[in-house]
Design an enzyme around this catalytic site. Structure first.
Site, PDB file in Angstrom:
ATOM      1  N   HIS A 424       0.867  -1.177   0.000  1.00 34.65           N
ATOM      2  CA  HIS A 424       0.000   0.000   0.000  1.00 34.65           C
ATOM      3  C   HIS A 424       0.906   1.230   0.000  1.00 34.65           C
ATOM      4  O   HIS A 424       1.578   1.515   0.992  1.00 34.65           O
ATOM      5  CB  HIS A 424      -0.916   0.006   1.225  1.00 34.65           C
ATOM      6  CG  HIS A 424      -1.944  -1.084   1.197  1.00 34.65           C
ATOM      7  ND1 HIS A 424      -2.496  -1.615   2.343  1.00 34.65           N
ATOM      8  CD2 HIS A 424      -2.523  -1.738   0.158  1.00 34.65           C
ATOM      9  CE1 HIS A 424      -3.368  -2.553   2.013  1.00 34.65           C
ATOM     10  NE2 HIS A 424      -3.399  -2.640   0.692  1.00 34.65           N
ATOM     11  N   GLU A 427       1.241   3.969   2.870  1.00 28.90           N
ATOM     12  CA  GLU A 427       1.602   3.557   4.221  1.00 28.90           C
ATOM     13  C   GLU A 427       3.126   3.556   4.351  1.00 28.90           C
ATOM     14  O   GLU A 427       3.780   2.515   4.417  1.00 28.90           O
ATOM     15  CB  GLU A 427       1.004   2.187   4.521  1.00 28.90           C
ATOM     16  CG  GLU A 427      -0.530   2.214   4.474  1.00 28.90           C
ATOM     17  CD  GLU A 427      -1.161   0.838   4.551  1.00 28.90           C
ATOM     18  OE1 GLU A 427      -0.405  -0.157   4.612  1.00 28.90           O
ATOM     19  OE2 GLU A 427      -2.402   0.753   4.538  1.00 28.90           O
ATOM     20  N   HIS A 520       2.763  -2.818   7.104  1.00 28.42           N
ATOM     21  CA  HIS A 520       1.669  -1.929   6.696  1.00 28.42           C
ATOM     22  C   HIS A 520       1.553  -0.758   7.670  1.00 28.42           C
ATOM     23  O   HIS A 520       2.259  -0.682   8.670  1.00 28.42           O
ATOM     24  CB  HIS A 520       0.339  -2.699   6.681  1.00 28.42           C
ATOM     25  CG  HIS A 520       0.177  -3.619   5.518  1.00 28.42           C
ATOM     26  ND1 HIS A 520      -0.702  -3.381   4.486  1.00 28.42           N
ATOM     27  CD2 HIS A 520       0.798  -4.784   5.217  1.00 28.42           C
ATOM     28  CE1 HIS A 520      -0.627  -4.358   3.603  1.00 28.42           C
ATOM     29  NE2 HIS A 520       0.286  -5.223   4.022  1.00 28.42           N
ATOM     30  N   GLU A 592       0.940  -4.105  11.403  1.00 27.00           N
ATOM     31  CA  GLU A 592       0.254  -2.816  11.278  1.00 27.00           C
ATOM     32  C   GLU A 592       0.889  -1.817  12.234  1.00 27.00           C
ATOM     33  O   GLU A 592       0.892  -2.030  13.449  1.00 27.00           O
ATOM     34  CB  GLU A 592      -1.240  -2.971  11.593  1.00 27.00           C
ATOM     35  CG  GLU A 592      -1.993  -3.915  10.678  1.00 27.00           C
ATOM     36  CD  GLU A 592      -2.358  -3.254   9.361  1.00 27.00           C
ATOM     37  OE1 GLU A 592      -2.070  -2.050   9.195  1.00 27.00           O
ATOM     38  OE2 GLU A 592      -2.947  -3.930   8.507  1.00 27.00           O
TER      39      GLU A 592
END
Length: 863
Positions: A424, A427, A520, A592
């Site tokens: 992504h 990010e 991420h 994350e």
């Protein structure tokens, strides 16, 4: 002229290997049938071409290494290339023999020891993989041809604030600005040619759009004009439009991900012509997520060029009166949300940048990799390769990091660890964690050396370079979220993901992959946490949770084990974490890291800096050593703690449901997925499906399929179906012959009185036939004077069809099924088409014995 050459030519003539291979190859496929002597010696031509200084290219393929050829080699270069192939073969033979005899021939491919002796192995093909030159420029990013790109190169310094940057504390008096738009304001910046939904990627080039790059910012009317000058046409930049609605107030519109109409979250733009000690207000008006970290204290990032040049100060958290709210000016489409903040610039006439998070561009990655390649120590155990090329032609890099093994057995025993980031593109925190990991694993630390001794690290530092370059938040140039397409077979549309999965698949065939982790960023939760996959094998029960628990103990002020989730949702089946887990990697994770900061320990209520994220890369390495420690004490302690935590969670769930249950002996059999809630990730359906450029093609193909199905008749596949169709056609012909008889009028009028029989022809029962006998007799009596008896006609027809049907009143459709039915519970509803089971039909009711129904035909009569 060459006595040694003449002697060797007389002694032996050896064939050229390349010529021999090409001869057999072309002859096998029927393209070459001439004599061997007429085949040109391509190997000699290639040798002359590769060693001729006029054809050697410098630049991104690496510098030329000067090689001193032997006298024979020099002479070969001077000879014309049109010599007969036999002569070339003889020369090649002399070259090989001179090499075997220990002549002073030097080669860049054969290895030599300290005594100058040739080793029986080849060097790595360096020229094939040499990306960077120590003096040449970096590979310039390739942009879609629709994108305008300014020529200025941007560079930001890394800086860690000396004091913690705390979350913004709302006062309750924050102003909620009214969104007025360009109708009441003045557009001071707007991108014209931006590909959106409906278009798709076609080609790319260095520098993007051809032609003169226009100045999109407004022209200042003089030194007193205080209008801000906006710009975002640089790497990773994202700003679509800026509208000045007041003297120091601006409404900003972000650009969606290219070739989509979604995903507005990442922003990164420049402002110039600032004024000191003046309060400016910026409001982003088209954000899409209803929840955001800005509602719980996150601040935007600002960078002052003057502060960086004079005080060595980099990115810092700034902003007051921060509000995140819903935009009430809906246009009938998806609702938008707004982010507003106020700020005072530190200097007059300064150049400042704003960003959602610390930027990390494709050029930043290339600079880092260049430093690794040019480091004589790190380049010994870190090999840089091209995994693939992206849609735009940008290189997706693959790093293989391990210490050289002393024996083949030692090399085969090494387990693998696979890490990736930036699938992504918005990010960027994933890149900072990756940078911290690479800094440590490439260092001379004893722990790093031990990890390189026992593991092979496969690292893909930037999976989606195209998205990073153009400033997308979530998608690639295919207009799709790559982290939903790890199961794809569309190599041309999703090359980065396809080649990554293929690389891991090949790696699994060679050795065990101990851990896979994809880095991420998270926009709605603070701290750092992992998403994993519950293991169904009781032998390894809860083992996938040991690594996250260890990581939370090694980084207690950053990593939250309570935020981890291990549920595998159906909508996440295409993610890298789930696909790699199903391929056999037990410890498969998505890491994350928040855009905000920490709510834990000493860092509570403070923003993360780049140093915090890089330190987590070190903690990943440290936890990996604990996880693989031959002394299993830590592992077993964590496993026991996990069982206790899980038991507490189960009791908590039962208490919430109002149930009291003794779980001793059976609590471990409860499904872990039933306990955990779903992950709070993004909606995968927003970017799922075919790539944008294939949608129109797929629609056309579907339309053609529908038309083809309408035209094509379904073929009869079984002998039984063909026989029934044949019998039906015979009956139809005989019934048509009876229409020529004058007395058919009475018969037809009788048929018109029974329209229901045509609808319920397949459901006729013996009960119905008996109830109709009186009316049948009346019909026979009424037609005594007729020359044609309907009942005799029906009997005649049935006789000709091998007596397979039962006689009925004219107008009935004789019905049957291949299978008998004895179920008396079903009866067709009048005037409605019954939906019977395929294998059963109703029999008679009213207490009468069921009648066996035999296979028959559908007889259609016409009034």
């Amino acid at each position: 002229m060459f006595p040694a050459l003449e002697t060797e030519l007389k002694q032996e003539t050896l064939p050229d290997p390349y010529e021999d291979f090409m001869y057999h190859h072309l002859q096998y496929y029927g393209y070459f049938k001439a004599q061997r002597g007429s085949l040109p010696n391509s190997a000699t031509h290639q040798h002359v071409w590769k060693n001729n200084p006029r054809y050697l290219v410098s630049g991104s393929f690496g510098e030329r290494e000067d090689v001193i050829p032997d006298p024979l080699q020099k002479e070969k270069l001077l000879w014309p290339t049109c010599l007969p192939s036999t002569v070339h073969r003889q020369i090649e033979a002399v070259s090989r023999d001179s090499l075997m005899l220990g002549s002073p021939l030097k080669s860049r491919q054969l290895l030599h020891d300290e005594f100058g002796e040739v080793k029986p192995c080849l060097r790595e093909p360096r020229d094939l993989f040499a990306f960077f030159s120590s003096s040449g420029p970096l590979q310039a990013p390739r942009w879609p041809i629709e994108c305008e790109v300014i020529k200025e190169s941007l560079c930001h310094i890394e800086w860690v604030p000396p004091q913690p940057e705390y979350f913004y504390q709302p006062t309750g008096n924050e102003k909620l600005p009214e969104i007025v738009g360009e109708e009441k304001g003045t557009v001071v910046y707007q991108l014209d040619s931006v590909p959106t939904e409906g278009s798709y990627f076609t080609s790319a080039r260095v520098g993007g759009k051809r032609g003169i790059i226009r100045d999109l910012a407004v022209t200042l009317q003089g030194p007193e004009d205080n209008t801000l000058l906006f710009e975002s046409r640089f790497e990773s930049g994202n700003l679509q439009k800026a509208v000045r609605v007041d003297t120091y107030e601006y409404e900003l519109t972000l650009r969606t991900d290219l070739y989509t109409n979604k995903h507005t979250q990442w922003f990164y733009f420049r402002v110039q012509n600032t004024r000191k000690d003046v309060t400016y207000r910026f409001t982003i008006v088209n954000l899409l997520k209803p929840k955001s970290l800005y509602t719980i204290g996150m601040k935007p990032l600002m960078y002052s060029q003057l502060d960086a040049d004079t005080h060595n100060i980099g990115w810092r958290r700034e902003g007051k009166e921060i509000r995140y709210f819903k935009n009430n000016t809906e246009d009938g489409q998806q609702p938008f949300y707004c982010l507003t903040w106020t700020i005072q610039f530190p200097h007059d006439q300064d150049t400042c940048f704003f960003a959602h998070f610390y930027p990390y561009t494709y050029t930043d990655l290339q600079c880092y990799l260049l430093s690794v390649v040019n480091n004589p120590v790190q380049s010994q155990f870190c090999k840089l390769r091209t995994l693939c090329r992206s849609l735009a032609g940008n290189t997706v890099y693959l790093l293989t990091i391990t210490n050289p093994s002393r024996t083949p057995q030692e090399a085969a025993a090494k387990k693998a660890v696979v890490l990736s980031a930036r699938v992504h593109p918005g990010e960027s925190n994933g890149s900072w964690i990756m940078k911290g990991f690479l800094d440590f694993i490439l260092s001379n630390s004893p722990d790093a050396q031990l990890l390189r001794d026992i593991f092979i690290f496969k690292v893909v530092p930037m999976l989606n370079p195209d998205g990073v370059i153009v400033g997308n938040y979530r998608c690639s140039l295919a207009g799709r979220d790559l982290n939903r397409h790890y199961k794809t077979i569309l190599k041309e549309s999703f090359p980065c993901i396809w080649y990554t999965r293929n690389m891991i698949k090949r790696l699994l065939e060679e050795r065990e992959v101990l851990l896979y982790c994809d880095f991420h960023g998270h926009s709605r939760k603070n701290n750092i946490f992992l998403y994993g996959c519950n293991n169904n094998d009781r032998k390894y029960w809860l083992h996938e949770r040991v690594f996250p628990l260890m990581l939370s103990k090694n980084a207690p002020d950053k990593f939250s084990f309570q935020s981890c989730n291990f549920k595998v949702q159906k909508c996440k089946e295409g993610t890298g974490r789930v696909v790699m887990w199903r391929m056999g990697i037990l410890n498969s994770y998505t890491m994350e890291s928040t855009f905000g900061g920490s709510t834990l320990g000493n860092k509570r209520d403070t923003h993360f800096t780049t140093e915090d994220l890089k330190s987590l890369g070190y903690h990943v390495c440290d936890t990996l050593l604990d996880f693989c420690d031959p002394d299993r004490t830590k592992f077993m302690q964590c496993l026991a703690e996990l069982k206790e935590l899980l038991q507490q969670e189960i009791h908590k769930k039962f208490n919430e449901l109002g149930q009291d249950m003794d779980l001793e002996g059976s609590w471990s059999d409860i499904s872990l997925s039933d306990i955990e809630s779903s992950t709070s990730g993004s909606d995968s359906s927003l970017s799922d499906g075919l790539p944008v450029h294939l949608l129109n093609i797929a629609h056309e193909v579907n339309q053609k399929k529908k038309m083809y199905k309408k035209k094509k008749k379904k073929p009869l596949q079984t002998r039984k179906q063909r026989n029934e169709q044949y019998q039906k056609n015979n009956l139809m012909r005989e019934l048509k012959l009876t229409e020529d008889i004058p007395e058919r009028a009475g018969f037809a009028s009788t048929l018109q009185k029974q329209p229901t029989f045509f609808r319920n022809s397949e459901n006729a029962s013996s009960s119905a036939m008996r109830n109709e006998k009186p009316r049948l007799n009346e019909l026979h009596g009424r037609d005594k004077g007729s020359s044609l008896d309907p009942s005799k006609m029906t009997s005649l027809i049935l006789t000709k069809n091998k007596e397979r049907m039962q006689t009925e009143k004219p107008g009935f459709t004789v019905s049957c099924s291949p299978k008998t039915s004895t179920n008396p519970s079903q009866e067709p509803v009048p005037d409605m088409k019954p939906s019977w089971s395929r294998n059963r039909y109703p029999a008679a009711r009213r207490g009468r014995a069921a009648m066996t129904v035999y296979p028959s035909l559908h007889i259609y009569t016409y009034p």
